[in-house]
Design a protein around this motif. Structure first.
Motif, PDB file in Angstrom:
ATOM      1  N   MET A   1       0.623  -1.194  -0.017  1.00  0.00           N
ATOM      2  CA  MET A   1      -0.018  -0.003   0.069  1.00  0.00           C
ATOM      3  C   MET A   1       0.702   1.085  -0.096  1.00  0.00           C
ATOM      4  N   ARG A   2       2.283   1.252   0.380  1.00  0.00           N
ATOM      5  CA  ARG A   2       2.801   2.019   0.556  1.00  0.00           C
ATOM      6  C   ARG A   2       3.030   2.961  -0.775  1.00  0.00           C
ATOM      7  N   GLY A   3       3.076   4.346  -1.183  1.00  0.00           N
ATOM      8  CA  GLY A   3       3.569   4.874  -2.357  1.00  0.00           C
ATOM      9  C   GLY A   3       2.223   4.909  -3.189  1.00  0.00           C
ATOM     10  N   ILE A   4       0.986   4.340  -2.859  1.00  0.00           N
ATOM     11  CA  ILE A   4      -0.318   4.490  -3.282  1.00  0.00           C
ATOM     12  C   ILE A   4      -1.057   5.706  -2.667  1.00  0.00           C
ATOM     13  N   TYR A   5      -1.496   6.631  -3.409  1.00  0.00           N
ATOM     14  CA  TYR A   5      -2.292   7.789  -2.802  1.00  0.00           C
ATOM     15  C   TYR A   5      -3.548   7.244  -2.677  1.00  0.00           C
ATOM     16  N   THR A   6      -4.096   7.346  -1.534  1.00  0.00           N
ATOM     17  CA  THR A   6      -5.543   6.562  -1.035  1.00  0.00           C
ATOM     18  C   THR A   6      -6.206   7.693  -0.418  1.00  0.00           C
ATOM     19  N   SER A   7      -7.381   7.407  -0.036  1.00  0.00           N
ATOM     20  CA  SER A   7      -8.606   8.261   0.634  1.00  0.00           C
ATOM     21  C   SER A   7      -7.909   8.383   1.813  1.00  0.00           C
ATOM     22  N   VAL A   8      -7.079   7.635   2.723  1.00  0.00           N
ATOM     23  CA  VAL A   8      -6.756   7.809   4.013  1.00  0.00           C
ATOM     24  C   VAL A   8      -5.580   8.914   3.929  1.00  0.00           C
ATOM     25  N   ASN A   9      -4.761   8.733   2.944  1.00  0.00           N
ATOM     26  CA  ASN A   9      -3.736   9.974   2.765  1.00  0.00           C
ATOM     27  C   ASN A   9      -4.460  11.376   2.494  1.00  0.00           C
ATOM     28  N   ASP A  10      -5.395  11.244   1.927  1.00  0.00           N
ATOM     29  CA  ASP A  10      -6.058  12.392   1.460  1.00  0.00           C
ATOM     30  C   ASP A  10      -6.990  12.976   2.669  1.00  0.00           C
ATOM     31  N   ILE A  11      -7.365  12.336   3.515  1.00  0.00           N
ATOM     32  CA  ILE A  11      -8.007  12.842   4.881  1.00  0.00           C
ATOM     33  C   ILE A  11      -6.904  13.156   5.791  1.00  0.00           C
ATOM     34  N   ARG A  12      -5.733  12.501   5.859  1.00  0.00           N
ATOM     35  CA  ARG A  12      -4.596  13.150   6.758  1.00  0.00           C
ATOM     36  C   ARG A  12      -4.181  14.397   6.023  1.00  0.00           C
TER      37      ARG A  12
END
Length: 504
Positions: A1-12
């Protein structure tokens, strides 16, 4: 999952950005905006990520508290999201443990260490899964394989034997990523961190696909210091190369950080050069006569893990000050009365800076991810920034500290310059599980006479919990920066003559 921009990254990112905006706009005593932020991040009436929009907002509230440096609320009692928030106004507020926190009602209660048969089972005639099972834990019901969890010892033999890949071993992602086995379960099956084992590397945070784990931040406090009359300098870790995207070139970095309000920016690779020289001299003077081997000191999670699990080897860990501390001291020596914010990839650096012996050197620690939130809050347009040129002339080896193997390479190159006839043996490990194996072998005498490098994050600092870019992409960017350096080795540093002053 590292290196993939996800909704978790977006919320953070949104949380960090909103906390930064709140701090830039803050007026004495007014924290009312904090109550409004969850509705900005999670708008409308319909949930996007979870079963309820109300749950989504509650999770954001907890994230906001952590981003402000506040503890999680007790969910069994009524507490405002702004409770204790005025404490964050104080720029001198340090991180209070625990640094890494699990938002319990965001935890998915992932199955942990369970062998399970999927729908891909074909009910084959050979039954290799049953034949290889040492505990007769596999039987067949309606032609399909079934695992008796009471008998199963999770050896994984059936997983390997199935020709269809129909049997899987499920592991809790946070527990799998933790190299010190600090992830346990509470009475409700939710993940829980054993604080005695945890070294705050942040790998659980980076690998939780539900975004249930987060660390505390000092965004608010740093900006309050920036808004004061005291100049705040940014000390930027070598892993910064490429972190903020192609539009923020190395030549624009100082200008970008000044746009946030920092007085100036200095690269921590300078401190890495000084650390390199110190470790090289220590190694040549003390190994193997005074200690059987020497392990590098710059990664705090590796260093803390080594001292916790292998206390008998604590004297083998280098006593050299870390690049962060050396750079902080250098800045404060040159600019008395200033404050220093370390900007880097690492969660564990936050606790390192909180030690009483280091508090006077480093005032704040921010991750790249948190600083990107500050850029968003200030609406800094990287394309409009002027090129400023290189930072402050660190060596290529100093900049190479950011990738696995870079520290050992720098120390070896330095020793060769100090003593061309010196032969140096090195070994390295990345990821705390591999670091533990390395130290186990060292304890057994396998690495006597060696220089050992340990990195808590797989790949090195470029894989830290606070990074933004994919690991391989960041590694390539660091190596490009390294090649572009005017000086290649630590002994060419213009700052080495003041090393003894900084260590006092």
């Amino acid at each position: 999952m590292r290196g993939i921009y996800t909704s978790v990254n977006d919320i953070r990112k949104h949380v960090f950005s909103e906390v930064a905006k709140l701090s830039y706009e803050y007026e004495a005593g007014d924290m009312t905006q904090l109550e409004e932020i969850p509705y900005k991040i999670i708008p409308g009436e319909v949930s996007t990520y979870r079963e309820s929009v109300f749950l989504e907002r509650e999770i954001v509230r907890e994230r906001l508290r952590l981003a402000m440096g506040l503890p999680l609320r007790d969910v069994s009692e009524h507490n405002s999201v702004a409770q204790g928030a005025l404490e964050c106004v104080k720029p001198e507020k340090y991180y209070q443990p625990p640094l890494i926190n699990i938002i319990k009602f965001a935890c998915h209660k992932c199955p942990d260490n369970v062998v399970q048969v999927t729908n891909a089972c074909q009910g084959c005639l050979a039954h290799p899964c049953k034949e290889v099972c040492p505990k007769q834990a596999i039987s067949f019901v309606n032609g399909k394989s079934v695992v008796d969890q009471e008998k199963c010892i999770k050896c994984g033999k059936c997983v390997s034997a199935c020709p269809y890949g129909a049997i899987v071993k499920l592991e809790r992602p946070c527990a799998k990523a933790c190299g010190v086995n600090a992830i346990e379960s509470d009475e409700y099956g939710r993940a829980e961190i054993n604080k005695e084992k945890c070294v705050s590397c942040g790998m659980c945070l980076a690998n939780c696909p539900f975004g249930a784990i987060s660390d505390k931040a000092q965004i608010f406090q740093t900006i309050q210091a920036i808004k004061s009359d005291v100049p705040v300098y940014a000390a930027v870790a070598p892993a910064v190369a490429g972190q903020f995207g192609a539009k923020l070139t190395p030549g624009k970095l100082r200008t970008a950080l000044k746009a946030l309000g920092f007085e100036d920016a200095i690269e921590v690779a300078i401190g890495a050069d000084l650390c390199t020289i110190e470790e090289a001299k220590d190694f040549m003077e003390e190994v193997p006569d005074k200690r059987p081997f020497m392990a590098t000191s710059c990664c705090p999670a590796w260093s803390v893990m080594a001292k916790k699990l292998f206390p008998e080897l604590k004297d083998c860990i280098s006593m050299a000050l870390t690049p962060m501390v050396l750079t902080g001291r250098l800045i404060k020596k040159k600019h008395p009365g200033c404050k220093v914010a370390f900007i880097g990839p690492c969660a564990a650096k936050k606790l390192e800076a909180g030690r009483k012996s280091i508090r006077s050197d480093i005032d704040f620690v921010l991750t790249f991810e948190e600083v990107m939130g500050m850029f968003e809050a200030k609406e800094v347009d990287f394309t409009q920034l002027e090129e400023h040129g290189s930072m402050h002339g660190a060596s290529g080896d100093g900049r190479g500290f950011a990738v696995s193997g870079g520290v050992a390479e720098a120390v070896v190159n330095c020793m060769k310059e100090l003593n061309p006839e010196c032969e140096i043996k090195t070994e390295r490990a990345e990821g705390l599980e591999n670091c533990r194996k390395l130290l186990t072998m060292a304890k057994a005498g396998k690495y006597n006479g060696y220089l050992l490098e340990g990195m808590a994050c797989p790949g090195g600092c470029v894989a830290g919990a606070g990074t933004i870019q994919p690991i391989k992409k960041s590694e390539a960017a660091v190596k490009r920066q390294k090649k572009m350096s005017t000086n290649q080795h630590a002994m060419q540093s213009d700052y080495k003559k003041i090393l003894s002053d900084l260590e006092e």
